[in-house]
Motif scaffolding. Structure first.
Motif, PDB file in Angstrom:
ATOM      1  N   LYS A 128       0.740  -1.306   0.018  1.00 52.60           N
ATOM      2  CA  LYS A 128       0.023  -0.194   0.088  1.00 52.60           C
ATOM      3  C   LYS A 128       0.951   1.148   0.074  1.00 52.60           C
ATOM      4  N   ILE A 129       1.906   1.168   0.694  1.00 54.33           N
ATOM      5  CA  ILE A 129       2.832   2.442   0.544  1.00 54.33           C
ATOM      6  C   ILE A 129       3.544   2.419  -0.424  1.00 54.33           C
ATOM      7  N   GLY A 130       3.797   1.238  -1.163  1.00 51.70           N
ATOM      8  CA  GLY A 130       4.663   1.161  -2.133  1.00 51.70           C
ATOM      9  C   GLY A 130       6.210   1.091  -2.144  1.00 51.70           C
ATOM     10  N   VAL A 131       6.489   0.330  -1.039  1.00 49.18           N
ATOM     11  CA  VAL A 131       7.759  -0.179  -0.604  1.00 49.18           C
ATOM     12  C   VAL A 131       8.311  -1.476  -0.680  1.00 49.18           C
ATOM     13  N   HIS A 132       7.279  -2.346  -0.939  1.00 50.32           N
ATOM     14  CA  HIS A 132       7.468  -3.836  -0.911  1.00 50.32           C
ATOM     15  C   HIS A 132       8.526  -4.354  -2.151  1.00 50.32           C
ATOM     16  N   ASP A 133       8.508  -3.297  -3.271  1.00 47.63           N
ATOM     17  CA  ASP A 133       9.357  -3.765  -4.620  1.00 47.63           C
ATOM     18  C   ASP A 133      10.824  -3.410  -4.170  1.00 47.63           C
ATOM     19  N   PHE A 134      11.209  -2.145  -3.436  1.00 48.49           N
ATOM     20  CA  PHE A 134      12.442  -1.657  -3.220  1.00 48.49           C
ATOM     21  C   PHE A 134      12.861  -2.706  -1.844  1.00 48.49           C
ATOM     22  N   ILE A 135      12.166  -3.138  -1.154  1.00 44.18           N
ATOM     23  CA  ILE A 135      12.441  -4.118   0.179  1.00 44.18           C
ATOM     24  C   ILE A 135      12.992  -5.474  -0.521  1.00 44.18           C
ATOM     25  N   MET A 136      12.008  -6.036  -1.678  1.00 43.08           N
ATOM     26  CA  MET A 136      12.685  -7.164  -2.204  1.00 43.08           C
ATOM     27  C   MET A 136      13.910  -7.125  -2.908  1.00 43.08           C
ATOM     28  N   LYS A 137      14.285  -5.974  -3.478  1.00 47.85           N
ATOM     29  CA  LYS A 137      15.366  -5.634  -4.096  1.00 47.85           C
ATOM     30  C   LYS A 137      16.680  -5.971  -3.120  1.00 47.85           C
ATOM     31  N   PHE A 138      16.461  -5.924  -1.779  1.00 45.91           N
ATOM     32  CA  PHE A 138      17.487  -6.066  -0.936  1.00 45.91           C
ATOM     33  C   PHE A 138      17.988  -7.697  -0.942  1.00 45.91           C
ATOM     34  N   ALA A 139      19.131  -7.954  -0.632  1.00 48.82           N
ATOM     35  CA  ALA A 139      19.613  -9.329  -0.701  1.00 48.82           C
ATOM     36  C   ALA A 139      18.800 -10.428  -0.068  1.00 48.82           C
ATOM     37  N   ASN A 140      18.178  -9.936   1.356  1.00 49.57           N
ATOM     38  CA  ASN A 140      17.545 -10.897   1.941  1.00 49.57           C
ATOM     39  C   ASN A 140      16.135 -10.116   2.076  1.00 49.57           C
ATOM     40  N   GLY A 141      15.559  -9.357   1.410  1.00 49.71           N
ATOM     41  CA  GLY A 141      14.317  -8.963   1.541  1.00 49.71           C
ATOM     42  C   GLY A 141      13.998  -8.524   2.889  1.00 49.71           C
ATOM     43  N   TYR A 142      12.771  -9.025   3.546  1.00 50.07           N
ATOM     44  CA  TYR A 142      12.425  -8.447   4.711  1.00 50.07           C
ATOM     45  C   TYR A 142      13.468  -8.631   5.871  1.00 50.07           C
ATOM     46  N   ASP A 143      14.153  -9.722   5.575  1.00 47.42           N
ATOM     47  CA  ASP A 143      15.123 -10.190   6.754  1.00 47.42           C
ATOM     48  C   ASP A 143      16.529  -9.512   6.432  1.00 47.42           C
TER      49      ASP A 143
END
Length: 575
Positions: free
Chosen positions: A448-463
C-alpha cells in the motif's frame, strides 16, 4: 548510607537468602580450615618431626591434606554461590531499571543525557555485584580470619602474640585515614567516568553535525580536559593506594621481625618452639593480608554506596505519566479535541496557550506555522507524552487521562521527520517485534505504501539487516519504512510530524498514493512545512507563538490573506 537506600536494595539480595546462606557457611568453613593449617604445621614440627615419629607425621600430613581439600572445596562452592547470587541480583535490578526507564515521561529523557542513563544500568549495577562478591562477603571473611588468627596465636603463645600485634593498631589507623582519602578520590574518579561516557555518547550520536560544522578540534579539547582530569585523579588515588599498601607491608615486616627475634629468644629460653615460629610467620601474613587489600575494598565499597545512591535517585524519579487506576472501557473512534489547553515544558515559559481545536473521526486536520510555534507539542499531548497544565485534551469526548495509556497509544501511530531505525531486520523495524502482525499484513502494508518492491531488491528482502539509525539505507527509504510501520499497526489516529520534510521529490511521489491509503478512514493530524501537502485538509490550524492564529480550509485561509496566506505565497515564490 541511609535506611531508605538499604530498604530499596536489600529485598533484591534477601530474595536469594538461601544461596547467600550457603555462601556464608562455605566461607566460614574455608576460613576455619585456612586458620587451622598453620597450627597443624606447628604440631607436625614440634610433635612429630623433632621426635622423629614417622607414623604420627604421616597421620598429621594426611589430616593436613584433608583440611586443605576441605578449604579448596568450600572456597570453590562459596565463590560459585556468591557469583550466582550477584548475577541474579544484577539481572533483577537491570530488568526493574529498564521497566522503570520505559515508564518515565519523555520530559525525563529530554533532560537527562542518554550516556548518564546507560551508565546507571551498566556500570552502577555492576558495582553492586562487586559489592556482593568482593565487598560484603570478602569483608565478612576478613573479619572472621582476623578473629580466628588472634584466637589461635594467643592459644599457642600469649607472650609472643602480645608482641606481634603491637604494630597492628598503627596499621588499622593508617588504613582508616588513607581509606577516607581514597573514598573522596574515587568519588571524583566516578564523576569523571560519567562525564566521559556522556561526552563520548553525545559526540558519536551527533558525529554528522560535529563533522559538518568542523567542531572536532573543540570537542577533542573538551574530551581531553575530562580525560586529563580523570588521569590525574586516578593517578593520585593509585599512589595513595600504593602508599597504604607499603605502610601495611612495613608494619607486617616489623611483626615478622618480632616473630623471628622474640620467637628465637623464647625458643632458646624454652618458652616457645620452632613450630611456634613457623606458625606465627604464617599467621602474621593472615593478619595483614586483609589490611593490604583494604584500599581495593574501600574502592569497591565506596563505588557501591555511590552507585546505590544514584540508582535509588533513578528509581525515585517521579517524571512519570500516571496511568488511570480505573480506565474507561471504550472503543476509540478517533475524535480529538483540545479545549483551552495551556502547556509549558519547564513550567515557567508557556509553549502553547489557550489552544482550541478539533479533528473529527476520519478527518484530515493540518497544523502549520513557523518553527517553535508549538505544533509538535500538540501531537505530544495527544499521545500523552506530556499532560496539559490546564484545559483538556479529549479523544471521543473522553479526557485522555481517563484512558489506559497502552490502549490509548495502541490506537495511534506517529511518523516523525527524523525516523529512528533500530539495529535489526527490515521486518523487525516495521513490526517492532510484534508477533501478532502476520506476514500477510506486513506485505499488504508495504504494498500500500509502495515499498514492497524496493525491499525485495535487498539481498534478504524483509530479513535484510539494517544498521543502527539506518546508516545503510537512504533517508527517503527510512521514511517509507516508518510509513509502513504506522500503517501495519492500523491506527485510528495518525500523527504525521513533519513527515514529508526530508523526502526527495521522487520518493514523495512514491508515497503520495500510500499516504492516502493510510489516512483513509482515520483521523489524521498532519504537521508540515510544505503547505502543498495539506491543501486538501478538512481543516487547517495556523499556530503562531503558541496560539491558534487562524483556522479554516485552504481556500478560506487564502481569502483571509493573513499569516497562512503569507506562508503559502512565500513558499510558492521560492518554488
Amino acid at each position: 548510607m541511609n535506611r531508605k537506600i538499604l530498604k530499596r536494595f536489600l529485598p533484591y539480595i534477601l530474595k536469594y537468602k538461601l544461596l547467600l546462606s550457603v555462601s556464608f557457611i562455605m566461607l566460614f568453613i574455608a576460613t576455619v580450615s585456612a586458620t587451622v593449617l598453620p597450627y597443624l604445621l606447628k604440631q607436625s614440627v614440634d610433635e612429630f618431626i623433632v621426635a622423629k615419629d614417622f607414623s604420627g607425621l604421616a597421620r598429621i600430613s594426611a589430616l593436613f591434606l584433608g583440611v586443605s581439600g576441605i578449604l579448596f572445596v568450600s572456597k570453590m562452592v562459596q565463590v560459585y554461590f556468591t557469583n550466582l547470587t550477584g548475577q541474579r541480583v544484577m539481572q533483577d535490578l537491570r530488568t526493574d531499571l529498564f521497566k522503570h526507564l520505559e515508564s518515565l515521561a519523555v520530559s525525563f529523557f529530554s533532560r537527562e543525557p542518554s550516556g548518564k542513563i546507560i551508565t546507571r544500568i551498566t556500570n552502577d549495577v555492576e558495582n553492586l555485584n562487586e559489592l556482593l562478591s568482593a565487598g560484603v562477603v570478602a569483608l565478612f571473611g576478613d573479619l572472621a580470619t582476623l578473629l580466628f588468627v588472634i584466637v589461635f596465636i594467643f592459644f599457642i603463645n600469649v607472650k609472643l602474640a602480645l608482641l606481634v600485634i603491637i604494630p597492628l593498631p598503627v596499621a588499622i589507623v593508617s588504613a582508616l585515614l588513607l581509606g577516607n582519602k581514597l573514598e573522596r578520590l574515587y568519588e571524583k574518579v566516578r564523576n569523571y567516568v560519567v562525564k566521559m561516557n556522556i561526552e563520548m555518547q553525545e559526540n558519536l550520536s551527533g558525529i554528522i553535525l560535529v563533522q559538518a560544522f568542523n567542531v572536532e578540534k573543540r570537542n577533542r579539547k573538551k574530551f581531553s580536559d575530562i580525560v586529563d582530569g580523570y588521569r590525574q585523579t586516578f593517578h593520585t588515588a593509585q599512589m595513595t593506594s600504593i602508599q597504604l599498601r607499603q605502610i601495611i607491608n612495613i608494619l607486617s615486616y616489623i611483626s615478622i621481625a618480632i616473630v623471628i627475634i622474640a620467637g628465637g629468644i623464647f625458643t632458646l629460653k624454652g618458652i616457645a618452639t620452632i613450630g611456634t615460629i613457623m606458625a606465627f610467620l604464617v599467621y602474621v601474613d593472615y593478619l595483614y593480608r586483609p589490611l593490604r587489600d583494604l584500599a581495593e575494598k574501600f574502592s569497591i565499597l565506596q563505588n557501591a554506596i555511590a552507585s546505590m545512591k544514584k540508582l535509588n535517585d533513578f528509581f525515585e524519579e517521579k517524571e512519570i505519566i500516571k496511568n488511570c487506576k480505573n480506565p474507561v472501557q471504550h472503543e476509540i473512534r478517533g475524535d480529538v479535541t483540545f479545549k483551552n489547553v495551556d502547556f509549558s515544558y519547564d513550567k515557567k515559559t508557556p509553549t502553547i496557550r489557550d489552544i482550541n481545536l478539533r479533528a473529527k473521526a476520519g478527518e484530515k486536520v493540518a497544523l502549520v506555522g513557523l518553527t517553535g510555534a508549538g505544533k509538535s507539542t500538540i501531537a505530544n499531548l495527544v499521545l500523552r507524552f506530556y499532560d496539559a497544565d490546564s484545559g483538556t485534551v479529549t479523544v471521543d469526548k473522553i479526557n485522555v487521562q481517563q484512558y489506559d495509556i497502552s490502549k490509548l497509544r495502541s490506537c495511534m501511530a506517529m511518523v516523525l521527520q527524523h525516523v529512528f531505525i533500530f539495529k535489526g531486520t527490515v521486518r523487525d523495524n516495521i513490526t517492532l517485534g510484534n508477533k501478532d502482525i502476520t506476514e500477510e499484513q506486513l506485505i499488504a502494508a508495504a504494498k500500500k505504501i509502495g515499498v514492497h518492491d524496493f525491499i525485495m531488491k535487498f539481498a534478504n528482502g524483509y530479513d535484510t539487516e539494517l544498521s543502527t539509525e539506518g546508516g545503510n539505507i537512504s533517508q527517503g527509504e527510512q521514511q517509507l519504512i516508518s510509513f509502513t510501520r504506522a500503517l501495519v499497526y492500523n491506527p485510528r489516529i495518525l500523527l504525521l510530524d513533519e513527515a514529508t520534510a526530508s523526502i526527495d521529490t521522487a520518493t514523495e511521489e512514491l508515497i503520495e498514493r500510500g499516504i492516502k491509503e493510510i489516512m483513509e478512514g482515520r483521523t489524521s493530524i498532519v504537521i508540515a512545512h510544505r503547505l502543498s501537502t495539506i491543501i486538501n485538509s478538512d481543516r487547517i490550524y495556523v499556530i503562531n507563538r503558541g496560539r491558534v492564529a487562524e483556522q479554516g480550509t485552504h481556500q478560506e485561509l487564502m481569502k483571509q490573506k493573513g499569516l497562512y496566506f503569507e506562508l503559502y505565497t512565500t513558499q510558492f515564490e521560492k518554488v
